[in-house]
Design a protein around this motif. Structure first.
Motif, PDB file in Angstrom:
ATOM      1  N   ASN A   1       0.835  -1.131  -0.110  1.00 59.47           N
ATOM      2  CA  ASN A   1      -0.061   0.002  -0.013  1.00 59.47           C
ATOM      3  C   ASN A   1       0.751   1.262   0.081  1.00 59.47           C
ATOM      4  N   TYR A   2       2.168   1.030  -0.126  1.00 61.56           N
ATOM      5  CA  TYR A   2       2.984   2.382  -0.163  1.00 61.56           C
ATOM      6  C   TYR A   2       2.693   3.232  -1.198  1.00 61.56           C
ATOM      7  N   PRO A   3       2.573   2.881  -2.551  1.00 56.35           N
ATOM      8  CA  PRO A   3       2.062   3.684  -3.470  1.00 56.35           C
ATOM      9  C   PRO A   3       0.938   4.623  -3.247  1.00 56.35           C
ATOM     10  N   ARG A   4       0.007   3.911  -2.804  1.00 57.26           N
ATOM     11  CA  ARG A   4      -1.295   4.681  -2.509  1.00 57.26           C
ATOM     12  C   ARG A   4      -0.945   5.664  -1.226  1.00 57.26           C
ATOM     13  N   ALA A   5      -0.066   5.503  -0.352  1.00 57.02           N
ATOM     14  CA  ALA A   5       0.423   6.396   0.316  1.00 57.02           C
ATOM     15  C   ALA A   5       1.362   7.564   0.079  1.00 57.02           C
ATOM     16  N   GLN A   6       1.816   7.329  -1.135  1.00 56.74           N
ATOM     17  CA  GLN A   6       2.533   8.390  -1.824  1.00 56.74           C
ATOM     18  C   GLN A   6       1.587   9.538  -2.547  1.00 56.74           C
ATOM     19  N   GLN A   7       0.462   8.957  -3.005  1.00 52.73           N
ATOM     20  CA  GLN A   7      -0.516   9.763  -3.398  1.00 52.73           C
ATOM     21  C   GLN A   7      -1.062  10.780  -2.033  1.00 52.73           C
ATOM     22  N   LEU A   8      -1.271   9.989  -0.978  1.00 49.19           N
ATOM     23  CA  LEU A   8      -1.797  10.788   0.098  1.00 49.19           C
ATOM     24  C   LEU A   8      -0.806  11.931   0.729  1.00 49.19           C
ATOM     25  N   ILE A   9       0.481  11.571   0.774  1.00 49.97           N
ATOM     26  CA  ILE A   9       1.400  12.449   1.209  1.00 49.97           C
ATOM     27  C   ILE A   9       1.450  13.683   0.293  1.00 49.97           C
ATOM     28  N   THR A  10       1.608  13.251  -1.033  1.00 45.35           N
ATOM     29  CA  THR A  10       1.436  14.479  -2.114  1.00 45.35           C
ATOM     30  C   THR A  10       0.361  15.177  -2.163  1.00 45.35           C
ATOM     31  N   ALA A  11      -0.904  14.711  -1.679  1.00 40.79           N
ATOM     32  CA  ALA A  11      -2.086  15.574  -1.584  1.00 40.79           C
ATOM     33  C   ALA A  11      -1.973  16.324  -0.441  1.00 40.79           C
ATOM     34  N   GLU A  12      -1.521  16.024   0.596  1.00 40.44           N
ATOM     35  CA  GLU A  12      -1.365  16.915   1.732  1.00 40.44           C
ATOM     36  C   GLU A  12      -0.103  17.998   1.470  1.00 40.44           C
ATOM     37  N   ALA A  13       0.866  17.605   0.696  1.00 42.84           N
ATOM     38  CA  ALA A  13       1.725  18.591   0.240  1.00 42.84           C
ATOM     39  C   ALA A  13       1.099  19.738  -0.519  1.00 42.84           C
ATOM     40  N   ASN A  14       0.483  19.492  -1.375  1.00 44.07           N
ATOM     41  CA  ASN A  14      -0.432  20.196  -2.224  1.00 44.07           C
ATOM     42  C   ASN A  14      -1.128  21.056  -1.588  1.00 44.07           C
ATOM     43  N   ALA A  15      -1.847  20.527  -0.459  1.00 47.27           N
ATOM     44  CA  ALA A  15      -2.757  21.438   0.259  1.00 47.27           C
ATOM     45  C   ALA A  15      -2.147  22.590   0.843  1.00 47.27           C
ATOM     46  N   ALA A  16      -0.795  22.090   1.518  1.00 51.66           N
ATOM     47  CA  ALA A  16      -0.068  23.115   2.390  1.00 51.66           C
ATOM     48  C   ALA A  16       0.406  24.086   1.190  1.00 51.66           C
ATOM     49  N   ILE A  17       0.892  23.634   0.168  1.00 55.56           N
ATOM     50  CA  ILE A  17       1.369  24.768  -0.914  1.00 55.56           C
ATOM     51  C   ILE A  17       0.383  25.642  -1.350  1.00 55.56           C
ATOM     52  N   ALA A  18      -0.675  25.266  -1.429  1.00 51.71           N
ATOM     53  CA  ALA A  18      -1.698  26.132  -2.208  1.00 51.71           C
ATOM     54  C   ALA A  18      -2.216  26.996  -0.839  1.00 51.71           C
ATOM     55  N   GLY A  19      -2.188  26.651   0.246  1.00 49.82           N
ATOM     56  CA  GLY A  19      -2.552  27.416   1.492  1.00 49.82           C
ATOM     57  C   GLY A  19      -1.443  28.496   1.670  1.00 49.82           C
ATOM     58  N   ALA A  20      -0.213  28.229   1.399  1.00 48.77           N
ATOM     59  CA  ALA A  20       0.718  29.004   1.491  1.00 48.77           C
ATOM     60  C   ALA A  20       0.575  30.249   0.514  1.00 48.77           C
ATOM     61  N   PHE A  21       0.378  29.861  -0.744  1.00 45.42           N
ATOM     62  CA  PHE A  21       0.304  30.833  -1.791  1.00 45.42           C
ATOM     63  C   PHE A  21      -1.109  31.727  -1.427  1.00 45.42           C
ATOM     64  N   ASP A  22      -2.352  31.059  -1.125  1.00 51.07           N
ATOM     65  CA  ASP A  22      -3.253  31.787  -0.355  1.00 51.07           C
ATOM     66  C   ASP A  22      -3.107  32.791   0.444  1.00 51.07           C
TER      67      ASP A  22
END
Length: 268
Positions: free
Chosen positions: A27-48
């Motif tokens: 299930n590691y590949p799915r966890a890669q998607q989950l961590i990337t999604a949270e990274a994107n959320a923080a990045i988007a929030g920072a730019f917001d």
């Protein structure tokens, strides 16, 4: 406005077992998607919130977990290990604020995936107090004069940070049940929470203070195996206290992290 993000995996919503968190698990590949999604959320929030530049450092395990082609293209990505600054590689005095995403409790403390830097360390103390990876990161940031404004992860690390560093914002995306179990927010809900809190963090930049850096840094580590203790005790400056415990005195947070990294690499 320069924002720095260090991201770990054990504190990501939906990641609760070794099969998910470590390379080679089904299930590691799915966890890669989950961590990337949270990274994107923080990045988007920072730019917001007004960021003009975001650097994100992959700080988990092999440190190449994020999916580069799925990451928000406005951010710069730092991948791979070993790194001199380890989980805080790339942080500079010119950064305005740092965020710690996906963090988890310290070794020998309750909470999901509780450990500090290596699962071979049964206990990890700085100046006589148990230290989490968040504590180490905050110490490194303080040495550069950079405030940490946000920590995300399970409820235990969030409570830990709130108690020790009252000014730092937290976002709990899961409630620990045990070492490898937790009640998780839905990943979309977790991302919404992280985006909101990251945006607020950048907007509230002036509210964060940099804690003082101790003049003396005494590291004490208890390892799991006597053989590991024997190996680590060969490092210059390290003293063996008993069958499983070593200690050392360091001048700076970077020296502390460098020694810890060598210990980690020698005790896989």
């Amino acid at each position: 406005m320069r924002v720095y993000i260090s991201i770990d995996m054990e504190g990501i919503a939906g990641v609760t077992t070794a099969d998910q968190a470590y390379r080679g698990g089904h299930n590691y590949p799915r966890a890669q998607q989950l961590i990337t999604a949270e990274a994107n959320a923080a990045i988007a929030g920072a730019f917001d919130g007004g960021a003009t530049e975001v650097l994100i450092n992959d700080a988990h395990g092999t440190m190449d977990n994020l999916l580069p082609d799925e990451l928000d293209e406005r951010a710069t990505l730092l991948l791979g290990r070993p790194k001199p600054q380890c989980m805080m590689q790339g942080l500079e005095s010119g950064h305005d604020v740092a965020m710690l995403l996906g963090y988890h409790p310290a070794a020998n403390e309750p909470g999901i995936f509780s450990h500090t830097l290596s699962e071979c360390f049964a206990r990890y103390l700085i100046n006589g107090e148990t230290a989490s990876e968040a504590d180490v990161a905050i110490l490194q940031a303080a040495a550069l004069g950079v405030p940490v404004g946000l920590v995300t992860g399970d409820d235990q690390i969030c409570q830990w940070v709130e108690k020790r560093y009252p000014g730092i914002a937290t976002a709990s995306v899961k409630q620990s049940v045990g070492q490898l179990s937790a009640v998780n927010l839905h990943p979309r809900r977790a991302c919404e929470l992280i985006r909101t809190t990251a945006g607020d963090t950048v907007r509230r930049l002036g509210a964060f203070q940099v804690p003082p850096v101790p003049e003396r840094l005494h590291l004490q580590v208890t390892l799991q195996q006597p053989a590991h203790t024997e190996i680590v005790a060969m490092i210059p400056g390290v003293r063996r206290l008993d069958r499983l415990t070593v200690e050392a005195d360091l001048a700076t947070p970077d020296d502390l992290v460098a020694l810890t990294t060598v210990m980690w690499e020698l005790t896989p």
